[in-house]
Design an enzyme around this catalytic site. Structure first.
Site, PDB file in Angstrom:
ATOM      1  N   GLY A  41     -21.561 -10.632   3.393  1.00 28.80           N
ATOM      2  CA  GLY A  41     -21.870 -11.106   4.637  1.00 28.80           C
ATOM      3  C   GLY A  41     -23.046 -11.876   4.672  1.00 28.80           C
ATOM      4  CG  ASN A  43     -24.773 -13.331  -0.553  1.00 26.90           C
ATOM      5  OD1 ASN A  43     -25.856 -12.808  -0.564  1.00 26.90           O
ATOM      6  ND2 ASN A  43     -24.197 -12.835  -1.668  1.00 26.90           N
ATOM      7  CD  GLU A 139     -19.241  -6.823  -0.396  1.00 28.75           C
ATOM      8  OE1 GLU A 139     -20.348  -7.297   0.375  1.00 28.75           O
ATOM      9  OE2 GLU A 139     -19.405  -6.573  -1.740  1.00 28.75           O
ATOM     10  CG  ASN A 183     -11.202 -15.054  -6.449  1.00 31.55           C
ATOM     11  OD1 ASN A 183     -10.021 -14.479  -6.227  1.00 31.55           O
ATOM     12  ND2 ASN A 183     -12.043 -14.450  -6.739  1.00 31.55           N
ATOM     13  CB  THR A 219     -11.849 -20.939  -4.499  1.00 31.02           C
ATOM     14  OG1 THR A 219     -11.734 -19.432  -4.609  1.00 31.02           O
ATOM     15  CG2 THR A 219     -12.192 -21.266  -3.056  1.00 31.02           C
ATOM     16  CG  ASP A 245     -25.833 -15.617 -11.535  1.00 30.03           C
ATOM     17  OD1 ASP A 245     -24.728 -15.131 -11.608  1.00 30.03           O
ATOM     18  OD2 ASP A 245     -26.946 -14.926 -10.989  1.00 30.03           O
ATOM     19  N   GLY A 250     -18.466 -17.900  -4.750  1.00 29.61           N
ATOM     20  CA  GLY A 250     -17.592 -17.949  -3.439  1.00 29.61           C
ATOM     21  C   GLY A 250     -18.123 -17.730  -2.230  1.00 29.61           C
ATOM     22  CG  ASP A 251     -20.507 -14.533  -1.231  1.00 23.29           C
ATOM     23  OD1 ASP A 251     -19.501 -14.249  -0.819  1.00 23.29           O
ATOM     24  OD2 ASP A 251     -21.424 -13.827  -2.006  1.00 23.29           O
ATOM     25  N   GLY A 286     -29.005 -15.680  -9.260  1.00 18.88           N
ATOM     26  CA  GLY A 286     -29.037 -14.841  -8.015  1.00 18.88           C
ATOM     27  C   GLY A 286     -28.098 -15.589  -7.100  1.00 18.88           C
TER      28      GLY A 286
HETATM   29  O1  RIB Z   1     -20.310 -12.043  -3.667  1.00 24.10           O
HETATM   30  C1  RIB Z   1     -21.370 -11.581  -4.367  1.00 24.10           C
HETATM   31  C2  RIB Z   1     -22.007 -10.399  -3.746  1.00 24.10           C
HETATM   32  O2  RIB Z   1     -20.938  -9.335  -3.809  1.00 24.10           O
HETATM   33  C3  RIB Z   1     -23.119  -9.897  -4.136  1.00 24.10           C
HETATM   34  O3  RIB Z   1     -24.386 -10.268  -3.660  1.00 24.10           O
HETATM   35  C4  RIB Z   1     -23.141  -8.366  -4.115  1.00 24.10           C
HETATM   36  O4  RIB Z   1     -23.974  -7.645  -3.090  1.00 24.10           O
HETATM   37  C5  RIB Z   1     -21.516  -8.207  -3.737  1.00 24.10           C
HETATM   38  O5  RIB Z   1     -21.610  -7.960  -2.383  1.00 24.10           O
END
Ligand code: RIB
Length: 307
Positions: A41, A43, A139, A183, A219, A245, A250-251, A286
């Site tokens: 959320g 992100n 989540e 995805n 995706t 990384d 996806g976020d 990150g």
């Molecule tokens: O999509 C990545 C996220 O998945 C991470 O930041 C972690 O907190 C999980 O929720």
């Protein structure tokens, strides 16, 4: 009024670099550890807020130092966080991320994210009503996701559902969102046991015909992003990237997609922007660290020739 409203998770991420994942019963040495602010959320809200103004995030934190750190960090983003609540009797969501050279594996402990209940949501009906685009993930409790979708439907608010991490979804959820963005692995889960990866495009056409009111967008990593238009698959190619990384790629995609859809752009343009943004995000370590600004995405699209 929000251009994009995200209701979802906030986590504290422990990102461990490892050569490989441990086997059951085994202890291994990792290479290093980093601490990041995450949660799908948070992100996605940050990704949208780097592209447009008036992005809001609603969710819950625990009453601990991790929750305080997350709030402090989000205050520096271009984000309305007035409706992030601290729950006194639980802990902040935590994610353990095991990052190998090629990909990552994540374990999430929801903590306060499970306090995003139907009663909690009811306090924010007005915000759901007044959002141009509502962006959701999985989540927070699935019953709350359905509850939010029903409120959004009542007010005709556009809803994008990113079905991550995957959870079985009822037709009531699927058929009442405007966009769904799995995805390829989540799409195989959506299709169930009869999924065959070599037939993914046929399966997309089939799925879309069964859910005509929900725009499917899949995706597919280096294969790009595919969606169905007029019973045909359209694929927007991936941008080339040197991957450092993939956490949060996806976020980034979903946040930017929501931002562009809130501006009433075409789906092709929204996906191109989201794709370009995701390719920039994987070039830094990150989840939120590498999320690009409007200028960075614009520059990449202008200068880039997709092969
Ligand atoms: O999509 C990545 C996220 O998945 C991470 O930041 C972690 O907190 C999980 O929720």
């Amino acid at each position: 009024m929000s251009n994009v409203l995200v209701i979802g998770s906030l986590n504290f991420d422990l990102s461990m670099q490892v050569n490989r994942l441990p086997k059951i019963g085994e202890t291994i040495h990792g290479r290093s550890i980093d601490y990041f602010i995450g949660g799908k959320g948070a992100n996605q809200a940050v990704a949208a807020s780097r592209i447009i103004n008036d992005v809001s995030l609603i969710g819950c934190l625990g009453n601990d130092t991790f929750g305080e750190k997350i709030k402090k960090h989000l205050k520096n983003e271009n984000l309305n966080i007035n409706n992030i609540e601290t729950v006194s009797y639980t802990f902040t969501g935590m994610a353990s991320i095991f990052k190998t050279e090629f990909d990552n594996a994540i374990v999430v402990i929801p903590g306060a994210n499970d306090w995003v209940s139907e009663t909690f949501i009811d306090k924010y009906e007005e915000q759901i009503k007044n959002a141009k685009v509502l962006l959701l993930q999985l989540e927070i409790p699935i019953s709350s996701v359905l509850h939010i979708i029903k409120i959004a439907k009542k007010y005709k608010t556009t809803v994008i559902l990113n079905p991550a991490p995957y959870h079985d979804l009822s037709d009531e959820i699927i058929n009442n969102v405007d966009f769904i963005t799995p995805n390829d692995s989540e799409f195989s889960d959506l299709c169930g046991s009869h999924f065959d990866y070599s037939e993914i495009e046929t399966q997309m056409l089939d799925w879309q015909s069964k859910h005509p009111n929900t725009q499917l967008i899949v995706t597919r990593g280096s294969q790009g992003v595919s969606f169905v238009r007029n019973n045909t698959i359209v694929t927007v190619k991936a941008f080339k990237a040197t991957v450092v990384d993939t956490t949060g790629a996806g976020d980034t995609f979903n946040g930017i997609l929501a931002a562009k859809i809130s501006q009433n752009t075409t789906l092709d343009e929204a996906i191109t922007w989201a794709n370009a943004g995701a390719s920039l995000s994987v070039q830094k370590f990150g989840a939120q660290t590498g999320m690009p600004t409007y200028e960075e995405v614009n520059k990449l699209i202008k200068n880039y020739e997709v092969e």
